[in-house]
Scaffold this motif. Structure first.
Motif, short mmCIF file in Angstrom:
data_model
loop_
_atom_site.label_atom_id
_atom_site.label_comp_id
_atom_site.label_asym_id
_atom_site.label_seq_id
_atom_site.Cartn_x
_atom_site.Cartn_y
_atom_site.Cartn_z
N ALA A 160 -9.10 0.38 11.13
CA ALA A 160 -8.97 1.34 9.73
C ALA A 160 -8.20 2.56 9.88
O ALA A 160 -8.60 3.30 11.09
N PRO A 161 -7.48 3.18 8.93
CA PRO A 161 -7.30 2.45 7.74
C PRO A 161 -6.02 1.43 7.80
O PRO A 161 -5.23 1.27 6.50
N GLY A 162 -5.67 0.94 8.95
CA GLY A 162 -4.57 0.12 8.83
C GLY A 162 -5.22 -1.34 8.40
O GLY A 162 -6.15 -1.77 8.67
N LYS A 163 -4.19 -2.08 7.62
CA LYS A 163 -4.47 -3.48 7.36
C LYS A 163 -3.25 -4.11 7.14
O LYS A 163 -2.18 -3.74 6.79
N VAL A 164 -3.49 -5.65 7.45
CA VAL A 164 -2.16 -6.43 7.44
C VAL A 164 -2.04 -6.92 5.97
O VAL A 164 -2.95 -7.32 5.28
N SER A 165 -0.98 -6.50 5.34
CA SER A 165 -0.74 -6.58 4.00
C SER A 165 -0.08 -7.91 3.51
O SER A 165 0.30 -8.20 2.49
N GLY A 166 0.56 -8.38 4.68
CA GLY A 166 1.39 -9.52 4.29
C GLY A 166 1.85 -10.22 5.60
O GLY A 166 2.00 -9.82 6.75
N GLY A 167 2.40 -11.72 5.29
CA GLY A 167 3.25 -12.18 6.33
C GLY A 167 2.21 -13.13 7.38
O GLY A 167 1.12 -13.32 7.02
N SER A 168 2.70 -13.67 8.32
CA SER A 168 1.92 -14.68 9.10
C SER A 168 2.45 -14.42 10.61
O SER A 168 3.51 -14.00 10.89
N VAL A 169 1.50 -14.99 11.60
CA VAL A 169 1.75 -14.94 13.10
C VAL A 169 1.10 -16.17 13.55
O VAL A 169 0.03 -16.48 13.42
N TYR A 170 2.01 -17.12 14.13
CA TYR A 170 1.73 -18.32 14.76
C TYR A 170 1.74 -18.10 16.17
O TYR A 170 2.57 -17.71 16.97
N PHE A 171 0.80 -18.64 17.03
CA PHE A 171 0.68 -18.72 18.41
C PHE A 171 0.20 -20.17 18.84
O PHE A 171 -0.90 -20.53 18.23
N GLU A 172 1.23 -20.81 19.39
CA GLU A 172 0.83 -22.24 19.76
C GLU A 172 0.43 -23.12 18.58
O GLU A 172 -0.14 -23.92 18.60
N GLY A 173 1.16 -22.68 17.35
CA GLY A 173 1.30 -23.41 16.18
C GLY A 173 0.10 -23.07 15.44
O GLY A 173 -0.30 -23.37 14.17
N LYS A 174 -0.89 -22.10 15.98
CA LYS A 174 -2.15 -21.72 14.98
C LYS A 174 -2.05 -20.40 14.53
O LYS A 174 -1.44 -19.43 15.19
N GLU A 175 -2.40 -20.15 13.22
CA GLU A 175 -2.02 -18.97 12.62
C GLU A 175 -3.25 -18.17 12.93
O GLU A 175 -4.35 -18.27 13.01
N LEU A 176 -2.79 -16.86 13.42
CA LEU A 176 -3.82 -15.98 14.09
C LEU A 176 -4.48 -15.11 13.01
O LEU A 176 -5.26 -14.61 12.90
N LEU A 177 -3.47 -14.63 11.90
CA LEU A 177 -4.17 -13.56 10.75
C LEU A 177 -5.35 -14.17 10.23
O LEU A 177 -6.09 -13.46 9.75
N SER A 178 -5.44 -15.58 10.13
CA SER A 178 -6.68 -16.19 9.42
C SER A 178 -7.69 -16.46 10.32
O SER A 178 -8.87 -16.80 9.79
#
Length: 332
Positions: free
Chosen positions: A66-84
């Motif tokens: 904080a106060p940093g926050k991912v506000s959009g987009g996606s990150v895939y690693f080995e086909g798995k979405e990391l941000l979720s």
């Protein structure tokens, strides 16, 4: 930049946006970047301090504070979405499949634990089935691999008893001890002298070739990029302004910012003894960015459209892309 579509892609960042919400306003530290990385490939991320290089790495690793926050987009690693992923799921991935070398090893190593206990602790955390003796032996072998002399003695020492170069080697050993598939190196050689820097780069290349590990190498030093990277993303003001192979960037750069970086870097093959040309102006104010190209206020070729509209991506070749109105065929 539009990421590639390929079954061999290990990491894919799509339109990632990271903001810092401060009392004086929102700072868009990373404003819609995309890139992809294959097994065994090294992607260099280059730019001035404050361009968003480290912030995007922290977002990929799930360690933004904080106060940093991912506000959009996606990150895939080995086909798995990391941000979720949940915090616990990311903890399992970090160290085992994802690892990071930080800029300052003295701040990253725990000062009250010996080197051996820290290495063994990381190993047993992610590979709990290992007996302590086996973990200790593997930690010893890892110190030997990264070129640390007298490893038995070093295992019993504390971080403050080691030199800066040795601490950085310990950090590399810690990042690699669980054999990750992806390593993010955040300016790992900045604080080291040139001789140690060259040794660390040679070590990382050797380990990468041996393990087929992919690396995201964050730096402001273009000489380091030429030494270790396969492809390069040039960042400015939270955007990737140019992306291509090392040959594209060094011998056919198109964006004014990339060319400015190259002009300000000394070259061994330059026999004309010309003075280095710095980039004029001051870095962008991230609290009050203009709506157009982030580099426009410092660009010698700036046009009215550059200040008013963000340039679209222009594909120059299969490997080379840039975002500059000088090369665009599109209307705003």
């Amino acid at each position: 930049m539009t990421p590639e579509t390929n079954q061999n892609i290990l990491l894919e960042v799509r339109d990632l946006r990271v903001s810092f919400f401060t009392p004086v306003g929102e700072v868009k530290a990373v404003d819609g970047i995309s890139y992809s990385l294959r097994d065994g490939e090294v992607m260099g991320i280059v730019g001035e301090s404050g361009s968003g290089k480290s912030v995007e790495a922290y977002a990929v690793m799930g360690i933004l504070e904080a106060p940093g926050k991912v506000s959009g987009g996606s990150v895939y690693f080995e086909g798995k979405e990391l941000l979720s992923q949940s915090g616990k799921e990311m903890e399992k991935l970090r160290g085992s499949k994802l690892s990071m070398i930080f800029q300052n090893p003295m701040e990253s190593l725990n000062p009250v634990y010996t080197i051996g206990s820290q290495l063994v602790g990381v190993l047993r955390e992610h590979k709990g089935h290992l007996a302590f003796r086996d973990a200790w032996e593997k930690a010893l072998q890892m110190l030997i691999l990264v070129g640390i002399t007298n490893p038995e003695r070093r295992m019993k020492q504390y971080p403050h008893e080691l030199s800066g170069g040795m601490r950085q080697r310990v950090m590399i050993a810690m990042a690699l001890i669980c054999e990750p598939r992806l390593l993010i190196a955040d300016e790992p050689t900045t604080a080291l002298d040139v001789t140690i820097q060259a040794q660390i780069l040679e070590l990382m290349k050797r380990i990468k070739d041996k393990t087929r590990m992919a690396i995201v190498f964050i730096t402001h030093n273009l000489a380091v990029v030429a030494e270790i990277c396969d492809r390069v993303s040039v960042m400015y003001g939270g955007h990737i302004v140019e992306q291509g192979t090392v040959e594209d960037i060094f011998y056919d750069s198109r964006h004014p910012y990339t060319r400015g970086l190259l002009r300000s870097m000394p070259r061994i093959d330059d026999e004309t003894n010309q003075r280095l040309i710095p980039i004029e102006g001051t870095p962008i104010n991230m609290l009050e960015p203009n709506p157009g190209c982030p580099f426009a206020p410092r660009c010698d070729a700036c046009m009215k459209i550059c200040v008013r509209h963000l340039p679209p991506e222009t594909v120059l070749s299969e490997s080379h892309r840039t975002s500059c109105w000088l090369l665009s065929r599109e209307e705003p």
